[in-house]
Enzyme design. Structure first.
Site, mmCIF file in Angstrom:
data_model
loop_
_atom_site.group_PDB
_atom_site.id
_atom_site.type_symbol
_atom_site.label_atom_id
_atom_site.label_comp_id
_atom_site.label_asym_id
_atom_site.label_seq_id
_atom_site.Cartn_x
_atom_site.Cartn_y
_atom_site.Cartn_z
ATOM 1 N N HIS A 1 -4.787 1.879 -1.095
ATOM 2 C CA HIS A 1 -5.424 1.833 0.169
ATOM 3 C C HIS A 1 -6.402 3.222 0.408
ATOM 4 O O HIS A 1 -7.015 3.363 1.356
ATOM 5 C CB HIS A 1 -4.579 1.963 1.424
ATOM 6 C CG HIS A 1 -3.847 0.464 1.593
ATOM 7 N ND1 HIS A 1 -2.872 0.374 2.558
ATOM 8 C CD2 HIS A 1 -4.203 -0.695 1.253
ATOM 9 C CE1 HIS A 1 -2.288 -0.909 2.495
ATOM 10 N NE2 HIS A 1 -3.225 -1.415 1.413
ATOM 11 N N VAL B 1 -2.465 7.287 2.310
ATOM 12 C CA VAL B 1 -3.859 7.923 1.923
ATOM 13 C C VAL B 1 -3.491 9.451 1.846
ATOM 14 O O VAL B 1 -4.517 10.241 1.584
ATOM 15 C CB VAL B 1 -4.848 7.372 3.060
ATOM 16 C CG1 VAL B 1 -5.179 6.087 2.624
ATOM 17 C CG2 VAL B 1 -4.629 7.932 4.361
ATOM 18 N N ASP B 2 -2.358 9.819 2.274
ATOM 19 C CA ASP B 2 -2.019 11.231 2.115
ATOM 20 C C ASP B 2 -1.817 11.596 0.615
ATOM 21 O O ASP B 2 -1.679 10.870 -0.345
ATOM 22 C CB ASP B 2 -0.918 11.591 3.052
ATOM 23 C CG ASP B 2 0.638 11.076 2.331
ATOM 24 O OD1 ASP B 2 0.888 11.118 1.156
ATOM 25 O OD2 ASP B 2 1.265 10.316 3.054
ATOM 26 N N THR C 1 8.087 0.825 3.889
ATOM 27 C CA THR C 1 7.067 0.068 4.116
ATOM 28 C C THR C 1 7.502 -0.968 5.085
ATOM 29 O O THR C 1 8.597 -1.559 4.803
ATOM 30 C CB THR C 1 6.185 -0.396 2.954
ATOM 31 O OG1 THR C 1 5.094 -1.256 3.714
ATOM 32 C CG2 THR C 1 7.029 -1.191 2.269
ATOM 33 N N CYS D 1 -20.005 7.142 -1.352
ATOM 34 C CA CYS D 1 -21.380 6.801 -0.928
ATOM 35 C C CYS D 1 -21.466 5.312 -0.711
ATOM 36 O O CYS D 1 -21.133 4.604 -1.873
ATOM 37 C CB CYS D 1 -22.307 7.284 -1.968
ATOM 38 S SG CYS D 1 -24.115 6.754 -1.622
HETATM 39 P P1 OAD Z 1 4.247 1.067 8.849
HETATM 40 O O1 OAD Z 1 4.085 1.869 10.035
HETATM 41 O O2 OAD Z 1 3.873 -0.425 9.263
HETATM 42 O O3 OAD Z 1 5.816 0.799 8.517
HETATM 43 C C1 OAD Z 1 6.610 1.996 8.252
HETATM 44 C C2 OAD Z 1 7.822 1.700 7.819
HETATM 45 O O4 OAD Z 1 8.607 2.964 7.445
HETATM 46 C C3 OAD Z 1 8.932 0.973 8.806
HETATM 47 O O5 OAD Z 1 9.563 -0.157 8.219
HETATM 48 C C4 OAD Z 1 9.771 2.103 9.200
HETATM 49 O O6 OAD Z 1 11.233 1.284 9.309
HETATM 50 C C5 OAD Z 1 9.965 3.007 8.042
HETATM 51 N N1 OAD Z 1 10.415 4.435 8.258
HETATM 52 C C6 OAD Z 1 9.975 5.105 9.163
HETATM 53 N N2 OAD Z 1 10.474 6.368 9.162
HETATM 54 C C7 OAD Z 1 11.145 6.050 8.006
HETATM 55 C C8 OAD Z 1 11.949 7.193 7.122
HETATM 56 N N3 OAD Z 1 12.224 8.278 7.598
HETATM 57 N N4 OAD Z 1 12.394 6.833 5.867
HETATM 58 C C9 OAD Z 1 12.292 5.538 5.507
HETATM 59 N N5 OAD Z 1 11.581 4.542 6.211
HETATM 60 C C10 OAD Z 1 10.988 5.074 7.343
HETATM 61 O O7 OAD Z 1 3.638 1.520 7.526
HETATM 62 P P2 OAD Z 1 3.174 0.782 6.196
HETATM 63 O O8 OAD Z 1 4.190 -0.271 5.818
HETATM 64 O O9 OAD Z 1 2.911 1.919 5.097
HETATM 65 O O10 OAD Z 1 -3.033 0.449 5.853
HETATM 66 O O11 OAD Z 1 1.899 0.260 6.659
HETATM 67 C C11 OAD Z 1 0.951 -0.685 5.771
HETATM 68 C C12 OAD Z 1 -0.345 -0.243 5.851
HETATM 69 O O12 OAD Z 1 -0.655 -0.564 7.065
HETATM 70 C C13 OAD Z 1 -1.054 1.026 5.817
HETATM 71 O O13 OAD Z 1 -1.007 1.418 4.540
HETATM 72 C C14 OAD Z 1 -2.238 0.822 6.704
HETATM 73 C C15 OAD Z 1 -1.722 0.155 7.876
HETATM 74 O O14 OAD Z 1 -2.402 -0.408 8.445
HETATM 75 C C16 OAD Z 1 -4.562 0.388 6.148
HETATM 76 O O15 OAD Z 1 -4.839 1.341 6.947
HETATM 77 C C17 OAD Z 1 -5.285 -0.180 5.321
#
Ligand code: OAD
Length: 235
Positions: free
Chosen positions: A112, A96-97, A180, A120
């Site tokens: 997301h 969301v950034d 992710t 609204c």
């Molecule tokens: P997560 O916090 O679940 O996962 C972050 C991923 O980034 C992990 O697999 C880490 O290993 C990896 N990571 C961390 N630092 C890194 C780096 N420097 N370089 C490369 N990889 C790195 O975040 P998301 O998978 O984005 O949704 O989470 C998905 C969704 O869950 C988000 O959009 C949010 C959250 O709940 C909502 O809020 C709807």
């Protein structure tokens, strides 16, 4: 190595922004460790305690707008690739950034939602917002307090732009997921949709996840993303 791709779809998650100073969600000290999901990221939590939800997103917006937070080399590498690549390209982000757009990415979908927007509850009109807002803020369309919420998709809600995303997944020949964890549906299943259509699937992540991509490259995003996309331009 595979032949040069003609159509590339990229999915990014919190890991790509980690080295810009924005916390991931599921690290031991991540956002969800300190802010229970059910309180700040569900429609039910918003009904129970709207002020807590407003405060959470106001803080995150202030952090994003602080001078310390900037796009990093991974965001820039994706924008450069989009500019130089001859085929079709879609960048899908769960983040969301606004760091992808600040780096110069153009064909970008925020599935997301976006921290710098609110909508609204009555009309669904989306407004840009940089300042804090809460229950007392008057909605610009209906002039009613309590009608504005962060333009962020919460658990149990449908992500945005799914038709365009599915079309891209079904037509790409290369799908790359960056930073992710693969914990949240439907993004966690995107690589399988692409794979079904015979795309090559690649994961770039700091460490291993449980997803069965064809290729894995491990390391910090600021190192592996520029190297991977530079090599792709040479194929
Ligand atoms: P997560 O916090 O679940 O996962 C972050 C991923 O980034 C992990 O697999 C880490 O290993 C990896 N990571 C961390 N630092 C890194 C780096 N420097 N370089 C490369 N990889 C790195 O975040 P998301 O998978 O984005 O949704 O989470 C998905 C969704 O869950 C988000 O959009 C949010 C959250 O709940 C909502 O809020 C709807």
């Amino acid at each position: 190595m595979f032949k040069a791709p003609r159509s590339v779809a990229v999915l990014t998650g919190a890991g790509i922004s980690a080295e810009s100073g924005i916390e991931t969600f599921r690290a031991t000290d991540g956002l969800w460790a300190n802010h229970p999901v059910e309180e700040v990221a569900t429609p039910e939590g918003f009904v129970r305690n709207p002020q807590k939800v407003y405060d959470f997103y106001n803080q995150r917006r202030q952090q994003l707008l602080s001078s310390d937070i900037k796009p990093n080399a991974a965001h820039t590498a994706l924008a450069k690739f989009e500019y130089e690549f001859n085929g079709s390209f879609l960048l899908i982000t769960q983040n969301v950034d606004n760091l992808h757009e600040r780096a110069g990415s153009k064909n970008l979908l925020h599935m997301h939602g976006e921290l710098l927007k609110m909508h609204c509850l009555n009309s669904r009109t989306v407004f840009n917002i940089e300042k804090d807002f809460d229950f007392d803020t008057l909605c610009q369309c209906c002039r009613t307090p309590g009608n504005l919420r962060p333009h962020v998709v919460w658990f149990g809600e449908m992500p945005l732009h799914m038709n365009e995303i599915n079309s891209a997944l079904e037509s790409c020949d290369l799908f790359i997921a960056i930073g992710t964890s693969g914990n949240v549906y439907p993004a966690s299943g995107f690589y399988q949709i692409a794979k079904t259509r015979k795309a090559h699937t690649v994961e770039l992540n700091l460490g291993e996840t449980e997803s069965a991509f064809d290729t894995h490259v491990y390391g910090p995003a600021t190192e592996v993303v520029p190297a991977y996309f530079e090599s792709l331009l040479q194929t």
